[in-house]
Design a protein around this motif. Structure first.
Motif, PDB file in Angstrom:
ATOM      1  N   UNK A 159       0.811  -1.223   0.000  1.00  0.00           N
ATOM      2  CA  UNK A 159       0.000   0.000   0.000  1.00  0.00           C
ATOM      3  C   UNK A 159       0.849   1.281   0.000  1.00  0.00           C
ATOM      4  N   UNK A 160       1.979   1.255   0.681  1.00  0.00           N
ATOM      5  CA  UNK A 160       2.874   2.414   0.694  1.00  0.00           C
ATOM      6  C   UNK A 160       3.488   2.622  -0.686  1.00  0.00           C
ATOM      7  N   UNK A 161       3.914   1.551  -1.317  1.00  0.00           N
ATOM      8  CA  UNK A 161       4.469   1.641  -2.671  1.00  0.00           C
ATOM      9  C   UNK A 161       3.433   2.236  -3.622  1.00  0.00           C
ATOM     10  N   UNK A 162       2.190   1.800  -3.517  1.00  0.00           N
ATOM     11  CA  UNK A 162       1.133   2.316  -4.395  1.00  0.00           C
ATOM     12  C   UNK A 162       0.940   3.811  -4.200  1.00  0.00           C
ATOM     13  N   UNK A 163       0.945   4.279  -2.958  1.00  0.00           N
ATOM     14  CA  UNK A 163       0.790   5.714  -2.675  1.00  0.00           C
ATOM     15  C   UNK A 163       1.953   6.513  -3.259  1.00  0.00           C
ATOM     16  N   UNK A 164       3.155   6.004  -3.079  1.00  0.00           N
ATOM     17  CA  UNK A 164       4.338   6.693  -3.582  1.00  0.00           C
ATOM     18  C   UNK A 164       4.337   6.726  -5.109  1.00  0.00           C
ATOM     19  N   UNK A 165       3.981   5.618  -5.723  1.00  0.00           N
ATOM     20  CA  UNK A 165       3.972   5.562  -7.184  1.00  0.00           C
ATOM     21  C   UNK A 165       2.916   6.492  -7.774  1.00  0.00           C
ATOM     22  N   UNK A 166       1.797   6.631  -7.108  1.00  0.00           N
ATOM     23  CA  UNK A 166       0.766   7.560  -7.580  1.00  0.00           C
ATOM     24  C   UNK A 166       1.327   8.985  -7.628  1.00  0.00           C
ATOM     25  N   UNK A 167       2.065   9.366  -6.602  1.00  0.00           N
ATOM     26  CA  UNK A 167       2.675  10.696  -6.560  1.00  0.00           C
ATOM     27  C   UNK A 167       3.769  10.836  -7.618  1.00  0.00           C
ATOM     28  N   UNK A 168       4.628   9.835  -7.744  1.00  0.00           N
ATOM     29  CA  UNK A 168       5.726   9.882  -8.712  1.00  0.00           C
ATOM     30  C   UNK A 168       5.183   9.996 -10.134  1.00  0.00           C
ATOM     31  N   UNK A 169       4.097   9.300 -10.427  1.00  0.00           N
ATOM     32  CA  UNK A 169       3.518   9.320 -11.772  1.00  0.00           C
ATOM     33  C   UNK A 169       2.971  10.695 -12.154  1.00  0.00           C
ATOM     34  N   UNK A 170       2.740  11.574 -11.183  1.00  0.00           N
ATOM     35  CA  UNK A 170       2.356  12.949 -11.508  1.00  0.00           C
ATOM     36  C   UNK A 170       3.502  13.678 -12.204  1.00  0.00           C
ATOM     37  N   UNK A 171       4.724  13.292 -11.892  1.00  0.00           N
ATOM     38  CA  UNK A 171       5.908  13.901 -12.480  1.00  0.00           C
ATOM     39  C   UNK A 171       6.399  13.089 -13.670  1.00  0.00           C
ATOM     40  N   UNK A 172       6.379  11.775 -13.528  1.00  0.00           N
ATOM     41  CA  UNK A 172       6.896  10.876 -14.565  1.00  0.00           C
ATOM     42  C   UNK A 172       5.899   9.752 -14.809  1.00  0.00           C
ATOM     43  N   UNK A 173       4.955   9.962 -15.738  1.00  0.00           N
ATOM     44  CA  UNK A 173       3.917   8.954 -15.984  1.00  0.00           C
ATOM     45  C   UNK A 173       4.455   7.586 -16.416  1.00  0.00           C
ATOM     46  N   UNK A 174       5.674   7.538 -16.910  1.00  0.00           N
ATOM     47  CA  UNK A 174       6.243   6.271 -17.370  1.00  0.00           C
ATOM     48  C   UNK A 174       6.936   5.493 -16.250  1.00  0.00           C
ATOM     49  N   UNK A 175       7.025   6.067 -15.065  1.00  0.00           N
ATOM     50  CA  UNK A 175       7.715   5.405 -13.948  1.00  0.00           C
ATOM     51  C   UNK A 175       6.989   4.126 -13.545  1.00  0.00           C
ATOM     52  N   UNK A 176       7.784   3.125 -13.172  1.00  0.00           N
ATOM     53  CA  UNK A 176       7.241   1.838 -12.734  1.00  0.00           C
ATOM     54  C   UNK A 176       7.803   1.513 -11.357  1.00  0.00           C
ATOM     55  N   UNK A 177       7.057   0.748 -10.555  1.00  0.00           N
ATOM     56  CA  UNK A 177       7.574   0.369  -9.230  1.00  0.00           C
ATOM     57  C   UNK A 177       8.942  -0.312  -9.296  1.00  0.00           C
ATOM     58  N   UNK A 178       9.175  -1.092 -10.342  1.00  0.00           N
ATOM     59  CA  UNK A 178      10.452  -1.788 -10.493  1.00  0.00           C
ATOM     60  C   UNK A 178      11.634  -0.820 -10.640  1.00  0.00           C
ATOM     61  N   UNK A 179      11.342   0.409 -11.056  1.00  0.00           N
ATOM     62  CA  UNK A 179      12.397   1.413 -11.193  1.00  0.00           C
ATOM     63  C   UNK A 179      12.968   1.816  -9.829  1.00  0.00           C
ATOM     64  N   UNK A 180      12.178   1.611  -8.769  1.00  0.00           N
ATOM     65  CA  UNK A 180      12.543   2.093  -7.443  1.00  0.00           C
ATOM     66  C   UNK A 180      12.655   1.021  -6.379  1.00  0.00           C
ATOM     67  N   UNK A 181      11.879  -0.038  -6.535  1.00  0.00           N
ATOM     68  CA  UNK A 181      11.782  -1.056  -5.489  1.00  0.00           C
ATOM     69  C   UNK A 181      12.136  -2.434  -6.055  1.00  0.00           C
ATOM     70  N   UNK A 182      12.808  -3.243  -5.243  1.00  0.00           N
ATOM     71  CA  UNK A 182      13.104  -4.634  -5.607  1.00  0.00           C
ATOM     72  C   UNK A 182      11.848  -5.450  -5.332  1.00  0.00           C
ATOM     73  N   UNK A 183      11.223  -5.875  -6.376  1.00  0.00           N
ATOM     74  CA  UNK A 183       9.960  -6.593  -6.231  1.00  0.00           C
ATOM     75  C   UNK A 183      10.075  -7.987  -6.818  1.00  0.00           C
TER      76      UNK A 183
END
Length: 76
Positions: free
Chosen positions: A52-76
């Motif tokens: 849930x924390x990753x989802x919240x963070x990714x929602x915010x990041x996508x406002x700046x970079x719509x192409x960003x993916x969780x894998x870009x930041x987190x080891x999943x």
């Protein structure tokens, strides 16, 4: 004198924020994730936030970079 030029440890998200001149406070405000958690995520590559924390963070990041993916930041 020693230590004046040491850079603080940064995770992938920390480096992403720094490269864009975005503050951790911006991410705190946009994601509604606590300041302590954002600080930990931005500085510790070993820290593993909850999904849930990753989802919240990714929602915010996508406002700046719509192409960003969780894998870009987190080891999943």
């Amino acid at each position: 004198m020693f230590g004046l030029f040491r850079s603080k440890p940064r995770s992938k998200i920390g480096k992403w924020l720094d490269a864009r001149g975005i503050s951790q406070e911006w991410l705190v405000s946009k994601s509604k994730v606590s300041r302590t958690t954002i600080s930990k995520i931005a500085s510790d590559d070993k820290y593993s936030p909850t999904l849930p924390t990753i989802k919240k963070i990714m929602k915010a990041i996508k406002e700046v970079d719509p192409a960003a993916k969780p894998d870009d930041f987190f080891d999943m």
